[in-house]
Write a protein that holds these residues in place. Structure first.
Motif, short mmCIF file in Angstrom:
data_model
loop_
_atom_site.label_atom_id
_atom_site.label_comp_id
_atom_site.label_asym_id
_atom_site.label_seq_id
_atom_site.Cartn_x
_atom_site.Cartn_y
_atom_site.Cartn_z
N ALA A 1 40.14 48.51 224.90
CA ALA A 1 40.57 48.68 223.62
C ALA A 1 39.49 49.07 222.77
CB ALA A 1 41.16 47.53 222.95
N MET A 2 38.26 48.21 222.69
CA MET A 2 37.24 48.65 221.97
C MET A 2 36.44 49.73 222.29
SD MET A 2 33.98 46.07 220.81
CE MET A 2 32.68 46.47 219.77
N VAL A 3 36.36 50.13 223.63
CA VAL A 3 36.00 51.38 224.01
C VAL A 3 36.55 52.61 223.27
CG1 VAL A 3 35.29 53.05 226.05
CG2 VAL A 3 34.76 50.56 226.25
N LEU A 4 37.82 52.44 223.44
CA LEU A 4 38.81 53.56 223.16
C LEU A 4 38.88 53.70 221.56
CD1 LEU A 4 41.94 53.04 225.26
CD2 LEU A 4 40.18 54.88 225.48
N ASN A 5 38.56 52.58 220.98
CA ASN A 5 38.46 52.70 219.36
C ASN A 5 37.18 53.37 218.87
OD1 ASN A 5 37.46 51.27 216.83
ND2 ASN A 5 39.69 50.76 216.70
N ILE A 6 36.23 52.87 219.72
CA ILE A 6 34.65 53.69 219.28
C ILE A 6 34.90 55.02 219.46
CG2 ILE A 6 32.32 53.77 219.88
CD1 ILE A 6 32.39 50.86 219.80
N MET A 7 35.48 55.33 220.76
CA MET A 7 35.69 56.88 220.98
C MET A 7 36.43 57.47 219.81
SD MET A 7 36.56 56.74 224.96
CE MET A 7 36.71 58.58 225.13
N ALA A 8 37.49 57.02 219.20
CA ALA A 8 38.26 57.53 218.42
C ALA A 8 37.70 57.57 216.96
CB ALA A 8 39.68 56.96 218.36
N LEU A 9 37.08 56.45 216.45
CA LEU A 9 36.50 56.39 215.29
C LEU A 9 34.93 56.18 214.91
CD1 LEU A 9 39.11 53.52 214.04
CD2 LEU A 9 39.26 55.99 213.81
N GLY A 10 34.27 56.10 216.13
CA GLY A 10 32.72 55.72 216.26
C GLY A 10 32.73 54.16 215.44
N VAL A 11 31.32 53.86 215.62
CA VAL A 11 30.88 52.76 214.96
C VAL A 11 31.12 52.59 213.65
CG1 VAL A 11 29.10 50.83 215.19
CG2 VAL A 11 29.41 52.27 217.15
N LEU A 12 31.93 51.63 213.27
CA LEU A 12 32.24 51.60 211.69
C LEU A 12 31.39 50.77 210.83
CD1 LEU A 12 36.27 51.55 211.73
CD2 LEU A 12 34.54 53.48 211.46
N GLN A 13 30.73 49.44 211.66
CA GLN A 13 30.10 48.34 211.04
C GLN A 13 28.56 48.65 211.63
OE1 GLN A 13 31.21 44.43 211.31
NE2 GLN A 13 29.82 43.74 210.11
N SER A 14 27.51 48.84 210.85
CA SER A 14 26.17 49.06 211.23
C SER A 14 25.66 47.65 212.05
CB SER A 14 25.12 48.74 209.97
OG SER A 14 25.65 50.07 209.19
N ILE A 15 24.70 48.00 212.89
CA ILE A 15 24.10 46.87 213.62
C ILE A 15 22.93 46.64 212.93
CG2 ILE A 15 25.16 47.77 215.89
CD1 ILE A 15 22.47 48.87 216.77
N LEU A 16 22.10 45.41 213.46
CA LEU A 16 21.06 45.05 212.77
C LEU A 16 19.81 45.21 213.97
CD1 LEU A 16 19.86 43.72 210.45
CD2 LEU A 16 20.16 41.46 211.35
N VAL A 17 18.67 45.81 213.75
CA VAL A 17 17.70 45.84 214.46
C VAL A 17 16.30 45.58 213.81
CG1 VAL A 17 18.82 48.20 215.65
CG2 VAL A 17 17.16 48.42 213.60
N TRP A 18 15.52 45.42 215.00
CA TRP A 18 14.00 45.00 214.81
C TRP A 18 13.30 45.94 215.83
CZ3 TRP A 18 10.64 41.88 217.71
CH2 TRP A 18 9.35 41.44 217.08
N LYS A 19 12.20 46.33 215.33
CA LYS A 19 11.22 47.20 216.15
C LYS A 19 9.90 46.40 216.49
CE LYS A 19 9.46 51.50 217.42
NZ LYS A 19 10.17 52.53 217.84
N ASP A 20 9.96 46.18 217.80
CA ASP A 20 9.13 45.22 218.44
C ASP A 20 7.54 45.85 218.30
OD1 ASP A 20 7.41 43.42 219.86
OD2 ASP A 20 9.05 43.30 221.47
N PRO A 21 6.81 45.51 217.61
CA PRO A 21 5.50 46.16 217.63
C PRO A 21 4.54 45.99 218.99
CG PRO A 21 5.03 44.03 216.13
CD PRO A 21 6.73 44.09 216.63
N GLU A 22 4.78 45.11 219.51
CA GLU A 22 4.35 44.98 221.02
C GLU A 22 4.67 45.99 222.04
OE1 GLU A 22 3.98 40.83 222.50
OE2 GLU A 22 3.29 40.09 220.51
N SER A 23 5.99 45.97 222.04
CA SER A 23 6.78 46.94 222.99
C SER A 23 7.04 48.40 222.56
CB SER A 23 7.78 46.33 223.72
OG SER A 23 8.89 46.38 222.91
#
Length: 114
Positions: free
Chosen positions: A47-69
């Motif tokens: 259901a989540m896959v189908l929802n994302i296919m229809a609407l996209g990702v509606l809530q932002s995720i949180l990311v961090w750029k690892d300076p080492e990798s």
């Protein structure tokens, strides 16, 4: 004349939302990594896959750029990334445009906790 969104909402400031192809985001699966979360291994929900296919990702995720990798690590939103990867496979197979994942930087994380 349009008003500034800070004024309209009474916000204290605003920032940019970053957009990523889901394959450019790194999901931490190594058990010994300080930012590991076991929920990364949860199965996909159709259901989540189908929802994302229809609407996209509606809530932002949180990311961090690892300076080492140099990798962009997903701190919060692992399921949204996993489901977008699957949605993109299906959309590409149908000849449709793939999706991007909205993300915000986690500036408070300067190095992973010990």
């Amino acid at each position: 004349m349009a008003k500034n969104s800070i004024d309209v909402y009474g916000a204290s400031g605003k920032s940019n939302v970053l957009m990523f192809a889901p394959e450019d985001l790194h999901l931490i699966t190594e058990h010994d990594h300080p930012l590991y979360d076991e929920r990364v291994h949860l199965p996909l929900d159709e259901a989540m896959v189908l929802n994302i296919m229809a609407l996209g990702v509606l809530q932002s995720i949180l990311v961090w750029k690892d300076p080492e990798s140099g990798k962009t690590l997903v701190i919060a939103g692992r399921q949204r990334v996993k489901h977008t990867l699957e949605a993109d496979k299906r959309l590409a197979a149908e000849g449709k445009p793939t999706l991007l994942v909205p993300a915000v930087d986690a500036p408070h994380i300067r190095s992973p906790p010990a």
